[in-house]
Scaffold this motif. Structure first.
Motif, PDB file in Angstrom:
ATOM      1  N   ASP A  55     -79.212   5.620   7.735  1.00 18.18           N
ATOM      2  CA  ASP A  55     -77.636   5.513   7.444  1.00 18.18           C
ATOM      3  C   ASP A  55     -77.519   6.382   6.048  1.00 18.18           C
ATOM      4  N   HIS A  75     -76.221   0.205   0.261  1.00 17.05           N
ATOM      5  CA  HIS A  75     -77.724   0.817   0.282  1.00 17.05           C
ATOM      6  C   HIS A  75     -77.486   2.389   0.185  1.00 17.05           C
ATOM      7  N   GLU A 121     -83.417   1.566   9.690  1.00 21.87           N
ATOM      8  CA  GLU A 121     -81.757   1.964  10.062  1.00 21.87           C
ATOM      9  C   GLU A 121     -80.936   2.187   9.018  1.00 21.87           C
ATOM     10  N   GLY A 122     -81.084   1.211   7.783  1.00 23.64           N
ATOM     11  CA  GLY A 122     -80.450   1.288   6.493  1.00 23.64           C
ATOM     12  C   GLY A 122     -80.982   2.883   5.980  1.00 23.64           C
ATOM     13  N   ASP A 123     -82.031   3.153   5.880  1.00 27.65           N
ATOM     14  CA  ASP A 123     -82.652   4.411   5.439  1.00 27.65           C
ATOM     15  C   ASP A 123     -81.821   5.658   6.104  1.00 27.65           C
TER      16      ASP A 123
END
Length: 371
Positions: free
Chosen positions: A170, A268, A166-168
């Motif tokens: 976003d 991030h 999810e972080g990547d």
């Protein structure tokens, strides 16, 4: 005869263009769609081969000052299809052009504006760009063609998001928005997209809607106390390419100096200094039409090859109506839009997407065109 809408489907190698296309063609929508595959042998990524096979032709524009590249092979195919359709040999209501992972959408789009016969038959609806979420960062880092495709898009589809965190995801969306705040971004799973998101998007229409991603306009949380409030504009994309737009109510210009590489505090977000960037210009004072026309003509002459897509809804002196302008590279068009509503704030808003455009020159020049 109504013009035949054309959708240009572009995207990175392996991003799932064919899957998306098959899905669209396979759906029982009752539409007759002609597909043009714009292939140039992907296994030999050799520039010499690309030059000879893609048959690009350069056209002089009527004022004699600029060359525009169009795709000769595409023009021939479109003319042939139109002729067959007139004779009743083929039947279709719209066209999808699928380009290869290497194609520059510029000459493909310009073919529709530069050839009169084509322009009388067809109308570009939109450019869709598919981005492979798993390999996107690498592809965007390595290949300018990939970055250009993002800058050109009217709609971006992210494929393979299930393969990244999810972080990547976003962080990637954040990166794409900086390159192109005009195009909505949505994740697609194995090409499953509602047709309403694929067709009739009217990305090339001169309409009064200018969608700039709202997150792009308000995505920082620092203290604004040291902004100067004199200018009628807001900016995006600082010298170090991190590009925050400070969303001030009145569109004042913020002088945050990030030149020493300090980062704004985003969770991030990796730092990418992409050459395809965008910036937004806003002004509350009206534009002087003659000055603005001269200035836009001049910058398009100089920077046109590096300007991918640009659009504005403008407050012009001498008219009660909005003026809408947009362009691709050196091709620029404008039109009178609807009247400014009573009580509506008359504010000009423009977005420029391009390769290393000198934001300060654009801004100072636009500032000097204000009444």
């Amino acid at each position: 005869m109504a013009l035949i809408p054309v959708t240009i489907l572009t995207g990175f190698l392996g991003s799932g263009k064919t899957t998306l296309l098959k899905r669209v063609l396979g759906e029982s929508h009752g539409m007759k769609i002609a597909v043009i595959e714009n292939e140039f042998g992907e296994e030999n990524i050799d520039t010499d081969i690309l030059k000879t096979e893609s048959k690009e032709q350069i056209l002089q524009m009527s004022n004699g000052c600029i060359c525009c590249t169009i795709r000769e092979d595409l023009r021939e195919t479109l003319q042939l299809l139109a002729a067959k359709r007139r004779k009743g040999l083929v039947e279709f209501e719209r066209i999808v052009i699928e380009t290869t992972g290497l194609a520059d959408p510029g000459p493909v789009a310009q073919t529709f504006f530069m050839d009169d016969e084509i322009a009388e038959t067809y109308l570009i609806d939109s450019i869709l760009t598919l981005v492979d979420a798993k390999h996107a960062n690498q592809q965007l880092d390595d290949r300018q063609e990939a970055r250009r495709q993002v800058g050109f898009a009217d709609q971006i589809f992210l494929s393979k998001t299930d393969l990244v965190s999810e972080g990547d995801k976003d962080a990637l969306i954040h990166r794409l928005k900086h390159m192109n705040p005009r195009a909505p971004i949505r994740a697609v799973h194995f090409g499953e997209v509602p047709l309403s998101e694929v067709f009739d998007l009217r990305g090339f229409n001169l309409n009064a809607k200018l969608d700039i991603d709202p997150d792009f306009l308000k995505e920082d949380d620092h203290d604004h106390s040291h902004c100067d409030h004199d200018h009628g504009h807001c900016e995006h994309g600082h010298a170090h390419g991190h590009g925050h737009d400070h969303d001030h109510e009145h569109g004042e210009h913020c002088g945050h100096d990030h030149a020493h590489g300090e980062h704004c505090k985003h969770p991030h977000h990796h730092h990418h200094d992409d050459d395809v960037k965008s910036f937004v210009y806003r002004a509350d004072r009206a534009f002087d039409p003659a000055r603005l026309e001269d200035f836009l003509g001049a910058i398009v002459n100089i920077y046109g090859p590096r300007m991918l897509r640009y659009k504005g809804v403008l407050n012009m002196q001498g008219t009660e109506r909005k003026v809408i302008f947009q362009g691709v590279h050196q091709l620029m068009g404008s039109d009178l839009g609807p009247q400014w509503a009573e009580g509506e704030k008359r504010q000009s808003k423009m977005v420029f997407i391009g390769i290393d455009l000198p934001q300060d020159i654009f801004q100072q020049g636009l500032e000097q065109c204000l009444v």
